[in-house]
Design a protein around this motif. Structure first.
Motif, PDB file in Angstrom:
ATOM      1  N   ILE A 129       0.978  -1.042   0.060  1.00  0.00           N
ATOM      2  CA  ILE A 129      -0.417  -0.247  -0.067  1.00  0.00           C
ATOM      3  C   ILE A 129       0.704   1.109  -0.350  1.00  0.00           C
ATOM      4  O   ILE A 129       0.279   2.160  -0.804  1.00  0.00           O
ATOM      5  CB  ILE A 129      -1.064  -0.111   0.554  1.00  0.00           C
ATOM      6  N   MET A 130       2.332   1.683   0.485  1.00  0.00           N
ATOM      7  CA  MET A 130       2.850   1.875  -0.032  1.00  0.00           C
ATOM      8  C   MET A 130       2.815   2.852  -1.226  1.00  0.00           C
ATOM      9  O   MET A 130       3.516   3.828  -1.160  1.00  0.00           O
ATOM     10  CB  MET A 130       3.988   2.069   0.741  1.00  0.00           C
ATOM     11  N   GLY A 131       3.761   1.724  -1.670  1.00  0.00           N
ATOM     12  CA  GLY A 131       3.644   1.432  -3.628  1.00  0.00           C
ATOM     13  C   GLY A 131       2.545   2.046  -3.929  1.00  0.00           C
ATOM     14  O   GLY A 131       2.891   2.892  -4.526  1.00  0.00           O
ATOM     15  N   VAL A 132       1.558   2.197  -3.568  1.00  0.00           N
ATOM     16  CA  VAL A 132       0.101   2.579  -4.035  1.00  0.00           C
ATOM     17  C   VAL A 132       0.107   4.132  -3.685  1.00  0.00           C
ATOM     18  O   VAL A 132      -0.325   5.283  -4.887  1.00  0.00           O
ATOM     19  CB  VAL A 132      -0.794   1.631  -4.082  1.00  0.00           C
ATOM     20  N   ALA A 133       0.563   4.447  -2.460  1.00  0.00           N
ATOM     21  CA  ALA A 133       0.624   5.673  -1.983  1.00  0.00           C
ATOM     22  C   ALA A 133       1.691   6.601  -3.181  1.00  0.00           C
ATOM     23  O   ALA A 133       1.528   7.610  -4.269  1.00  0.00           O
ATOM     24  CB  ALA A 133       1.064   6.228  -0.218  1.00  0.00           C
ATOM     25  N   GLU A 134       2.644   5.676  -3.759  1.00  0.00           N
ATOM     26  CA  GLU A 134       3.743   6.772  -4.094  1.00  0.00           C
ATOM     27  C   GLU A 134       3.300   6.630  -5.650  1.00  0.00           C
ATOM     28  O   GLU A 134       3.465   8.026  -5.762  1.00  0.00           O
ATOM     29  CB  GLU A 134       4.829   5.942  -3.946  1.00  0.00           C
ATOM     30  N   ASP A 135       3.085   5.867  -6.071  1.00  0.00           N
ATOM     31  CA  ASP A 135       1.976   6.162  -7.291  1.00  0.00           C
ATOM     32  C   ASP A 135       1.289   6.864  -7.263  1.00  0.00           C
ATOM     33  O   ASP A 135       1.810   8.013  -8.465  1.00  0.00           O
ATOM     34  CB  ASP A 135       1.663   4.758  -7.917  1.00  0.00           C
ATOM     35  N   VAL A 136       0.464   7.106  -7.098  1.00  0.00           N
ATOM     36  CA  VAL A 136      -0.920   8.483  -6.538  1.00  0.00           C
ATOM     37  C   VAL A 136       0.045   9.561  -6.413  1.00  0.00           C
ATOM     38  O   VAL A 136      -0.689  10.408  -6.960  1.00  0.00           O
ATOM     39  CB  VAL A 136      -1.570   8.196  -5.420  1.00  0.00           C
ATOM     40  N   VAL A 137       1.058   9.438  -5.519  1.00  0.00           N
ATOM     41  CA  VAL A 137       1.825  10.728  -5.260  1.00  0.00           C
ATOM     42  C   VAL A 137       2.485  11.443  -6.719  1.00  0.00           C
ATOM     43  O   VAL A 137       2.352  12.812  -7.338  1.00  0.00           O
ATOM     44  CB  VAL A 137       2.055  11.308  -3.749  1.00  0.00           C
ATOM     45  N   ARG A 138       2.960  10.944  -7.152  1.00  0.00           N
ATOM     46  CA  ARG A 138       4.075  11.107  -7.717  1.00  0.00           C
ATOM     47  C   ARG A 138       3.078  11.299  -9.481  1.00  0.00           C
ATOM     48  O   ARG A 138       3.591  12.351 -10.166  1.00  0.00           O
ATOM     49  CB  ARG A 138       4.702   9.639  -8.648  1.00  0.00           C
ATOM     50  N   ALA A 139       2.316  10.655  -9.523  1.00  0.00           N
ATOM     51  CA  ALA A 139       0.676  10.779 -10.653  1.00  0.00           C
ATOM     52  C   ALA A 139       0.760  11.998 -10.484  1.00  0.00           C
ATOM     53  O   ALA A 139       0.555  13.252 -12.249  1.00  0.00           O
ATOM     54  CB  ALA A 139       0.151   9.941 -10.484  1.00  0.00           C
ATOM     55  N   SER A 140       0.174  12.177  -9.931  1.00  0.00           N
ATOM     56  CA  SER A 140      -0.384  14.005  -9.258  1.00  0.00           C
ATOM     57  C   SER A 140       0.169  14.729  -9.070  1.00  0.00           C
ATOM     58  O   SER A 140       0.192  15.689 -10.176  1.00  0.00           O
ATOM     59  CB  SER A 140      -0.821  13.361  -8.008  1.00  0.00           C
TER      60      SER A 140
END
Ligand code: AMP
Ligand code: MG
Length: 325
Positions: A129-140
């Motif tokens: 889930i840390m990976g998902v959070a990182e992806d959301v932040v980077r994509a935004s």
């Protein structure tokens, strides 16, 4: 006491307009990223018989619901876990109301009403889930940098500030390491307490990219952060901190889902399990193991936009204690 500009002045101010466009891009990128990963967006309740009690220092708002005492949601956590009964991967953009103490009016980062990008995934580990959070932040951030250079310029925000975020994996440190660093920097941080917002600003001011702090001690979080089986007293959770002194963006972790342990953790945290009837009934019959997180949308926009104050990025801000529309 913070003085807000009039509603007209605030709404039409170029800073507000640019920040709201950034918020819009963050929401679009979040939805694109999570939908592509197979997450379903749910619309969450606004009031309910019980809500997240893990809101250190702030008060809940009661609502008279046909003679029953209901509460405005302080977070969607209970419904997020419940939703996994039907959907393995869910997210929501959920409103939260927390009457934060008056002294938080001057922290630059507290609102009495805000929103979270709230994500929960069945069967996920903390690392997943840390990976998902990182992806959301980077994509935004990538969407804002590529599509809204004019807005960043209007705000005086140099896109170079995001080089590390866009180019490198986010860093990680444990709560224990964070405590040591803070003490070396002269900040008296207790080893078994929450990292307070002043300490977060210190830590966050030392780095040029976002980073995770993991493994908070049990006493400082709600009953739903799962305790480590290997390290009793340590939670399988994390915070995500922004660089440049902006501080906490998100909190998350693996969840407690086992009925007996939930009751135990509720008692340990001073909660009366009898209040949580609907949720505990589901847990008794079986809730999935999961991990999830919530990103404070207004704080995230404040960081991207480089705003001094979190209220500057929201069209109708509610600053703790300040009367406003
Ligand atoms: P928490 O459950 O307290 O960790 O809140 C989740 C996220 O929501 C935090 O990481 C913040 O980004 C955001 N948040 C929490 N409280 C506030 C507040 N009073 N005003 C604005 N954002 C908040
Ligand atoms: Mg938090």
């Amino acid at each position: 006491m913070t003085l807000l500009p009039s509603p007209r002045e605030h709404l039409t101010c170029p800073t507000t307009v640019a920040a709201v466009r950034i918020q819009n891009a963050v929401l679009a990128a979040t939805r694109e990223t999570l939908t592509a990963k197979g997450f379903t967006e749910l619309l969450m309740p606004i009031v309910g018989p019980v809500t997240d009690p893990g809101i250190r220092g702030s008060k809940q708002v009661d609502v008279d619901y046909y003679g029953h005492k209901y509460r405005m949601m302080t977070s969607a956590i209970l419904y997020k876990q419940a939703s996994l009964l039907a959907f393995d991967k869910i997210f929501c953009i959920a409103p939260n109301v927390r009457l934060e103490p008056l002294e938080t009016a001057s922290t630059s980062r507290h609102l009495a009403e805000f929103r979270q990008i709230d994500v929960e995934m069945a069967g996920a580990s903390r690392a997943d889930i840390m990976g998902v959070a990182e992806d959301v932040v980077r994509a935004s951030v990538r969407k804002v940098v590529t599509e809204l250079p004019g807005e960043l310029e209007e705000l005086g925000r140099d896109a170079g500030a995001f080089a590390e975020l866009l180019g490198s994996p986010f860093g990680t440190m444990t709560h224990t390491a964070a405590v040591e660093t803070l003490r070396e920097l002269g900040h008296p941080q207790s080893a078994d307490a929450e990292i307070d917002w002043r300490a977060e600003v210190i830590l966050s001011g030392k780095v040029s990219g976002p980073f995770f702090v993991t493994d908070y001690p049990k006493g400082c979080r709600g009953f739903y952060d799962r305790e480590s089986a290997e390290q009793p007293g340590v939670l399988r959770n994390f915070d995500l901190l922004a660089p440049e002194g902006f501080g906490e963006l998100a909190s998350g972790g693996e969840r407690e889902f086992e009925y007996q342990k939930l009751i135990l953790r509720m008692r340990e945290t001073g909660e009366n399990p009898a209040k949580y009837g609907w949720y505990l009934n589901l847990a008794r019959e079986g809730l999935p193991a999961s991990a999830g997180f919530g990103i404070g949308l207004e704080r995230f926009v404040r960081y991207i936009a480089g705003l001094d104050e979190v209220w500057q990025g929201t069209p109708y801000p509610k600053i703790p204690g300040v009367v406003s529309p």
